[in-house]
Design an enzyme around this catalytic site. Structure first.
Site, PDB file in Angstrom:
ATOM      1  NE  ARG A   1      -4.130  -0.149   1.884  1.00  0.00           N
ATOM      2  CZ  ARG A   1      -5.034   0.440   2.372  1.00  0.00           C
ATOM      3  NH1 ARG A   1      -5.096   0.045   3.816  1.00  0.00           N
ATOM      4  NH2 ARG A   1      -5.910   0.971   1.876  1.00  0.00           N
TER       5      ARG A   1
ATOM      6  CD  GLN B   1      -3.482   5.854  -4.072  1.00  0.00           C
ATOM      7  OE1 GLN B   1      -2.445   6.879  -4.254  1.00  0.00           O
ATOM      8  NE2 GLN B   1      -4.469   5.959  -3.194  1.00  0.00           N
TER       9      GLN B   1
ATOM     10  CG  ASP C   1      -4.822  -1.468  -2.932  1.00  0.00           C
ATOM     11  OD1 ASP C   1      -5.276  -2.304  -2.749  1.00  0.00           O
ATOM     12  OD2 ASP C   1      -4.874  -0.601  -1.942  1.00  0.00           O
TER      13      ASP C   1
ATOM     14  CB  SER D   1      -7.907   0.098  -2.433  1.00  0.00           C
ATOM     15  OG  SER D   1      -6.965   0.023  -1.184  1.00  0.00           O
TER      16      SER D   1
ATOM     17  CE1 TYR E   1      -5.847  -3.232   4.703  1.00  0.00           C
ATOM     18  CE2 TYR E   1      -3.288  -3.551   4.693  1.00  0.00           C
ATOM     19  CZ  TYR E   1      -4.537  -3.572   3.959  1.00  0.00           C
ATOM     20  OH  TYR E   1      -4.554  -3.769   2.710  1.00  0.00           O
TER      21      TYR E   1
END
Length: 374
Positions: free
Chosen positions: A121, A126, A129, A132, A227
């Site tokens: 992450r 990004q 990902d 997400s 997280y």
């Protein structure tokens, strides 16, 4: 380099790993593309769309045997992994903590397995990902499904017959899914409250027009990957006590708490559910990993004795397969493009890159990821 996209075989899976515009882009980069017949049908992409984009329609076994890279959404059947040629690659969601046999199958077959769940992450990663991008859609769908099943409307209405108060929605867990759930519920006119063990997200909650619920459970924080850290049993009890009153006054509760690689934490007890009014809705987005709610049954809806409906459908993003596939496909193309060698028109693994060291599970006949080699 031949990239093959098989049709997903997991029951209920409606997504496809590559959509036709992505196929066209990869072909423009110099790749060859083959797609199994029917791979995109559930997501609204017929074979003709792939053919028009330049892909060849192949039988499953032929595609697996000839591919240099196999792209999937869900984990493969270990028996199919053995069909791939030695030295080829595979990428997709692989459930590394729950599918040791699949990891071993990739190693035994000499396949380099790129696990989408383990992509770091980081800022540069990004756009790759998958977790997400799919969580965004799951958060949206959680609100849509709850709204459809609720026995009242979400927005406030002032009518000649009287004023209807807005519904109250409580979001537990303010990650990607939680933030999207907040935004969606607010757009529909609900009064929204949210809680997370990370105080740092309070500003994000308020920026979306929701109230941040503060519960003192002691020292908390987040991991390097962003997280929420796992709570102690004592902290969970403190959290439950603080949330019980909010749940009791809510029409919809959506739980999003997951701990990667572990069973989901139990946040709502049967006693807390008894305190909610009959007809209220609970959507458990952690149903596939054990559930945040006592009584959740994965892929089912149940109604408690107190009349509370618990929705435990897994992978809610599969209910909007066209957009889910488009987002997943974009993640895959970004991953491939990052490691694409223009001269050889092929994917080259750079072992000095943190993305590869973060997500490569197997290579040259061995399990190489540090989290699974000890």
């Amino acid at each position: 380099m031949l990239i093959f996209v098989p049709k997903e075989s997991v029951e209920g899976e409606t997504r496809v790993a590559l959509v036709p515009p992505s196929v066209k882009k990869l072909i423009g980069m110099g790749a060859e593309l083959a797609v199994e017949s029917g791979a995109g049908e559930a997501a609204g992409y017929p074979d003709s769309d792939y053919s028009d984009a330049g892909a060849e329609i192949r039988e499953r076994e032929d595609g697996l045997k000839s591919a240099d890279l196999v792209l999937r959404v869900r984990p493969a059947d270990p028996r199919e992994v053995a069909l791939q040629k030695r030295g080829s690659m595979a990428s997709g969601l692989m459930d590394p903590f729950g599918s040791e046999d699949l990891m071993k199958a990739h190693a035994d077959a000499g396949i380099s397995a790129l696990c989408s769940e383990l992509i770091p992450r980081s800022t540069i990663a990004q756009k790759m990902d998958v977790l997400s991008s799919q969580a965004n859609l799951a958060g949206y769908m959680a609100v849509v499904i709850a709204t459809e099943r609720l026995d009242s409307i979400l927005p406030m209405m002032m009518t000649p017959a009287g004023t209807i108060s807005p519904a109250k929605v409580f979001i537990i867990g303010v990650g990607v899914a939680g933030l999207q759930a907040i935004a969606t519920a607010r757009r529909l006119g609900a009064r929204v409250e949210a809680f997370d063990t990370r105080p740092v997200v309070e500003e994000q909650v308020k920026s979306l027009g929701a109230k941040f619920v503060k519960i003192d459970i002691g020292d908390t924080g987040q991991t390097e990957q962003g997280y929420a850290k796992e709570l102690t049993p004592e902290q969970v009890k403190m959290q439950q006590a603080g949330m019980a009153k909010v749940c009791a006054s809510s029409d919809i509760v959506i739980t999003t708490a997951k701990v990667f690689g572990r069973k989901a934490p139990r946040l709502l007890s049967a006693e807390m559910l008894k305190g909610m009014r009959p007809g209220s809705i609970v959507v458990d987005l952690a149903a596939e990993s054990g559930g945040n709610v006592e009584g959740t049954v994965c892929d089912q809806e149940i109604v408690t004795d107190a009349g509370v409906r618990i929705i435990g459908w897994g992978a809610l993003e599969c209910r909007v397969p066209r957009d889910a596939s488009q987002m997943y496909s974009s993640n895959m193309v970004n991953l491939i493009e990052h490691f694409w060698d223009k001269e050889s028109s092929s994917l080259r693994l750079n072992f000095d890159d943190e993305i590869i060291t973060g997500c490569l599970l197997t290579h040259e006949g061995k399990i190489v990821h540090e989290r699974f080699t000890s």
